[in-house]
Design a protein around this motif. Structure first.
Motif, PDB file in Angstrom:
ATOM      1  N   GLN A 186       0.831  -1.204   0.000  1.00  0.00           N
ATOM      2  CA  GLN A 186       0.000   0.000   0.000  1.00  0.00           C
ATOM      3  C   GLN A 186       0.869   1.259   0.000  1.00  0.00           C
ATOM      4  O   GLN A 186       0.591   2.227  -0.712  1.00  0.00           O
ATOM      5  N   ALA A 187       1.928   1.247   0.781  1.00  0.00           N
ATOM      6  CA  ALA A 187       2.821   2.403   0.840  1.00  0.00           C
ATOM      7  C   ALA A 187       3.489   2.653  -0.503  1.00  0.00           C
ATOM      8  O   ALA A 187       3.577   3.795  -0.968  1.00  0.00           O
ATOM      9  N   THR A 188       3.958   1.589  -1.122  1.00  0.00           N
ATOM     10  CA  THR A 188       4.631   1.728  -2.425  1.00  0.00           C
ATOM     11  C   THR A 188       3.683   2.283  -3.478  1.00  0.00           C
ATOM     12  O   THR A 188       4.071   3.080  -4.331  1.00  0.00           O
ATOM     13  N   ARG A 189       2.436   1.863  -3.401  1.00  0.00           N
ATOM     14  CA  ARG A 189       1.459   2.287  -4.418  1.00  0.00           C
ATOM     15  C   ARG A 189       0.939   3.697  -4.167  1.00  0.00           C
ATOM     16  O   ARG A 189       0.774   4.484  -5.107  1.00  0.00           O
ATOM     17  N   PHE A 190       0.641   4.035  -2.917  1.00  0.00           N
ATOM     18  CA  PHE A 190      -0.062   5.282  -2.641  1.00  0.00           C
ATOM     19  C   PHE A 190       0.808   6.367  -2.002  1.00  0.00           C
ATOM     20  O   PHE A 190       0.341   7.490  -1.816  1.00  0.00           O
ATOM     21  N   ASP A 191       2.057   6.046  -1.675  1.00  0.00           N
ATOM     22  CA  ASP A 191       3.022   7.040  -1.204  1.00  0.00           C
ATOM     23  C   ASP A 191       4.389   6.671  -1.778  1.00  0.00           C
ATOM     24  O   ASP A 191       5.343   6.436  -1.034  1.00  0.00           O
ATOM     25  N   PRO A 192       4.503   6.591  -3.106  1.00  0.00           N
ATOM     26  CA  PRO A 192       5.702   6.012  -3.722  1.00  0.00           C
ATOM     27  C   PRO A 192       6.991   6.744  -3.393  1.00  0.00           C
ATOM     28  O   PRO A 192       8.053   6.122  -3.326  1.00  0.00           O
ATOM     29  N   ARG A 193       6.937   8.040  -3.162  1.00  0.00           N
ATOM     30  CA  ARG A 193       8.152   8.806  -2.845  1.00  0.00           C
ATOM     31  C   ARG A 193       8.365   8.947  -1.333  1.00  0.00           C
ATOM     32  O   ARG A 193       9.370   9.499  -0.904  1.00  0.00           O
ATOM     33  N   GLY A 194       7.402   8.488  -0.552  1.00  0.00           N
ATOM     34  CA  GLY A 194       7.535   8.568   0.901  1.00  0.00           C
ATOM     35  C   GLY A 194       7.239   9.925   1.490  1.00  0.00           C
ATOM     36  O   GLY A 194       7.528  10.172   2.670  1.00  0.00           O
ATOM     37  N   ASP A 195       6.646  10.837   0.712  1.00  0.00           N
ATOM     38  CA  ASP A 195       6.423  12.194   1.208  1.00  0.00           C
ATOM     39  C   ASP A 195       5.400  12.235   2.342  1.00  0.00           C
ATOM     40  O   ASP A 195       5.527  13.040   3.271  1.00  0.00           O
ATOM     41  N   TYR A 196       4.377  11.399   2.275  1.00  0.00           N
ATOM     42  CA  TYR A 196       3.376  11.369   3.348  1.00  0.00           C
ATOM     43  C   TYR A 196       4.020  10.921   4.655  1.00  0.00           C
ATOM     44  O   TYR A 196       3.794  11.523   5.715  1.00  0.00           O
ATOM     45  N   VAL A 197       4.840   9.884   4.593  1.00  0.00           N
ATOM     46  CA  VAL A 197       5.518   9.403   5.798  1.00  0.00           C
ATOM     47  C   VAL A 197       6.435  10.472   6.368  1.00  0.00           C
ATOM     48  O   VAL A 197       6.431  10.740   7.579  1.00  0.00           O
ATOM     49  N   ARG A 198       7.231  11.105   5.524  1.00  0.00           N
ATOM     50  CA  ARG A 198       8.159  12.118   6.031  1.00  0.00           C
ATOM     51  C   ARG A 198       7.426  13.301   6.670  1.00  0.00           C
ATOM     52  O   ARG A 198       7.929  13.922   7.607  1.00  0.00           O
TER      53      ARG A 198
END
Length: 423
Positions: free
Chosen positions: A375-387
């Motif tokens: 899910q993370a790879t698909r919907f936050d591929p660059r990791g910006d939401y996590v950061r």
């Protein structure tokens, strides 16, 4: 006119009908049955007070006002009816278990009670399958919902004629109604703010909704759910003005409301019992609750919840799946925590979605598991939401932010090890 979950003057059929009938005493009761229980979450109470202040201003602009007594709703309405010599009561149609008890009590007062639509696009019970009292699967409900004839929009009243001698009194302060932590980035409540948000979304993001509403980092969802929860904006108006993909989300909302109306135990009991044996793991639950599971996409969602009183819908699905499917913890525990923080915490919608994810509700694929890394790879591929929500990981570049446990020990941030390592 008893306001409940329709805190607006535009497209409010109950208010329009009340104003056409004659003099009106607009009232919202701060019911002790709600304020004294788990539904009095500080985030929602603060938003509610914004809504009431805004509604009072709108009614005053029309020549009226808003009374906000505190106590038992039926008792307060009986008292006001006696002191103002009211013979009729206007109220929006709502079908929760609490609302049903309230309406039954109001009808025993001897008033002419007039119930009007406005909380949903299509009232619960208006659409039924040939072989049952409600739809148990969304797709056939969606087809019926699309084909249904919706009520016409109600004209906003030009005047609210308040009887003489009515003393509205001051609105209560937050500290008088609830205590506990507030999210620091709560949205402001009220019809004016809701309509401003609606106008901005229609202008900037609505056309691309189908393409971007699942993009976690883009954050281009409507953000209208709190205003829908409290009726600051009309769901019917949104269904008419929003794009098709958004209208489908409104249909899901109506779907859960008709399920809850037919099965009032939805927030407590499995809709479709599976004989699930939930685990008791206080440490894992605490890690999930606090956004410290060591799985970044899950922690980001939980920290957004605490910071904003809101969580992106895709993150809601991911965090709920992780709690119930990966950790094996009861969906009711997750529902309670969401209820403690969500400004838009709607009982029917919240419980319906939690049960859908847990496999005990209305899903046609009850064994579906949402792998958090995929899910993370698909919907936050660059990791910006996590950061954005997990600052400990701000220095990790690209998609590697989703797997910090794979970094060499010398480069690992001060961040928990995973409570459970996703496949």
């Amino acid at each position: 006119m008893l306001f409940t979950r329709d805190l607006r003057v535009r497209d409010n059929p109950a208010l329009t009908a009340a104003c056409e009938a004659g003099h009106v005493v607009p009232v919202f009761v701060l019911d002790e049955a709600i304020l004294g229980g788990p539904f009095a979450a500080p985030n929602r109470v603060r938003f509610l007070l914004d809504c009431l202040a805004d509604l009072r201003t709108s009614l005053r602009d029309l020549g009226g006002d808003l009374l906000v007594p505190r106590g038992d709703t039926v008792s307060e309405i009986a008292r006001l009816a006696e002191t103002t010599h009211a013979g009729s009561l206007f109220i929006a149609d709502e079908r929760s278990a609490y609302a049903a008890r309230r309406l039954a009590g109001l009808r025993r007062l001897g008033l002419d009670v007039s119930v009007h639509p406005g909380v949903t696009v299509v009232p619960p019970g208006d659409l039924t399958p040939a072989n049952g009292d409600h739809y148990r699967v969304f797709t056939p409900y969606w087809r019926a919902w699309e084909a249904a004839r919706w009520r016409p929009a109600a004209a906003a009243p030009e005047e609210v004629r308040l009887p003489s001698g009515v003393a509205p009194g001051p609105l209560p302060r937050l500290a008088e109604l609830t205590s506990g932590p507030l999210s620091p980035d709560l949205p402001p409540g009220g019809e004016r703010k809701g309509r401003e948000r609606l106008a901005a979304w229609l202008r900037e993001d609505a056309a691309a909704y189908d393409d971007v509403h699942d993009d976690l980092a883009a954050d281009r969802t409507s953000r209208l759910s709190p205003y829908l929860k409290f009726g600051c904006v009309s769901p019917r108006e949104l269904a008419v003005t929003g794009p098709d993909a958004f209208r489908r989300q409104l249909a899901w909302r109506d779907f859960h409301h008709q399920v809850a109306a037919a099965f009032p135990a939805l927030p407590r009991d499995d809709y479709r019992p599976k004989g699930s044996r939930w685990k008791t793991d206080p440490d894992a639950y605490a890690a999930w609750r606090d956004g410290a599971t060591g799985v970044p996409i899950v922690d980001a969602g939980m920290r957004q919840l605490h910071r904003e009183g809101f969580m992106h819908n895709r993150a809601r699905l991911i965090t709920a799946s992780f709690l119930t499917r990966d950790l094996g913890i009861d969906w009711r525990d997750g529902l309670r925590h969401f209820g403690d923080w969500l400004v838009d915490g709607d009982i029917a919608d919240n419980a319906g979605n939690w049960q859908w994810v847990a496999g005990t509700g209305n899903s046609t694929r009850p064994d579906r598991v949402m792998n958090p890394l995929r899910q993370a790879t698909r919907f936050d591929p660059r990791g910006d939401y996590v950061r954005k929500y997990v600052p400990e990981l701000a220095g990790i570049e690209g998609s590697r932010v989703h797997r910090p446990w794979t970094l060499p020990p010398s480069r690992r941030p001060d961040y928990p090890e995973p409570v459970l390592l996703p496949d």
